[in-house]
Motif scaffolding. Structure first.
Motif, PDB file in Angstrom:
ATOM      1  N   ARG A 122       0.829  -1.199   0.000  1.00 26.09           N
ATOM      2  CA  ARG A 122       0.000   0.000   0.000  1.00 26.09           C
ATOM      3  C   ARG A 122       0.867   1.255   0.000  1.00 26.09           C
ATOM      4  N   ILE A 126       1.014   4.091  -3.039  1.00 18.59           N
ATOM      5  CA  ILE A 126       0.771   5.514  -2.822  1.00 18.59           C
ATOM      6  C   ILE A 126       1.946   6.339  -3.338  1.00 18.59           C
ATOM      7  N   VAL A 157      -5.477   3.188  -6.152  1.00 15.05           N
ATOM      8  CA  VAL A 157      -5.325   4.495  -5.506  1.00 15.05           C
ATOM      9  C   VAL A 157      -5.900   5.543  -6.446  1.00 15.05           C
TER      10      VAL A 157
END
Length: 223
Positions: A122, A126, A157
């Motif tokens: 994650r 990002i 995202v």
């Protein structure tokens, strides 16, 4: 591994999806999201401590091992020095062997906790989004589909505008299609299917108006 045909398949899916929405879709595939060097080090240190724990639990085994090494050389080396050197050698050897084994790609992934892998995928997604997608469109409508192959983990995202209108649960079908393709050994098809479903979601909330230019390349980026 992704082939030239996979790249073409995904590029076509991105182009088709963006004909139905003002949103921009970016796809990035990474071999892995982290080296997990800390996990390798932690496990290697744990294995290195095992000989010490073993000899502390069974002192007679330590005496037998040091005597086996010491007796052929006579009484020149003090027993205490020999014991320290013996334990040091065992500890360093165990660490080096474990470190070499745990650095193997599949082993490295297997010994890393699932939560850690998810968190670092994650974080990497990002970072990639911030560098290549965020605020790169005039309408703040960019979406990144990020896939980390080693972890078999994917993230979606989106820019602030999209997040304000689309909940995370709406990407569920796209994620399921992507993972299904990977499990079937067809990552290119899985990515293309996920892109089409992302396009469906974007078309619902950000339909194509004909006024938003194509501001990002319609291609799969493989790191």
């Amino acid at each position: 591994m992704l082939t030239v045909q996979d790249h073409e398949l995904v590029a076509a899916a991105i182009g088709e999806a963006e004909t139905r929405t003002d949103g921009e879709i970016s796809v990035v595939v990474a071999p892995e999201s982290d080296s997990y060097a800390d996990a390798v080090l932690h496990w290697a240190l744990l294995v290195a401590l095992l000989p010490l724990a073993l000899f502390a639990t069974f002192p007679d085994l330590l005496h037998w091992a040091t005597a086996f090494v010491h007796e052929p050389w006579g009484d020149e080396a003090p027993p205490l020095r020999l014991i320290v050197l013996f334990l040091l050698f065992k500890t360093i050897s165990a660490f080096l062997v474990a470190w070499a084994i745990f650095r193997l790609p599949r082993v490295r992934i297997a010994i890393t906790p699932h939560e850690t892998r998810t968190r670092r995928c994650r974080r990497r997604a990002i970072m990639v989004f911030q560098v290549g997608t965020e605020r790169r469109t005039a309408t703040r409508s960019g979406v990144l589909l990020y896939l980390s192959m080693a972890e078999r983990h994917a993230e979606i995202v989106a820019d602030e505008l999209i997040q304000s209108k689309i909940g995370g649960e709406e990407w569920g079908e796209a994620m399921a299609a992507l993972l299904a393709g990977i499990r079937a050994g067809q990552p290119g098809q899985g990515i293309a299917d996920a892109v089409r479903l992302i396009g469906d979601v974007l078309a619902t909330h950000f339909p194509y108006t004909g006024t938003d230019p194509n501001e990002m390349p319609d291609r799969l980026i493989q790191l």
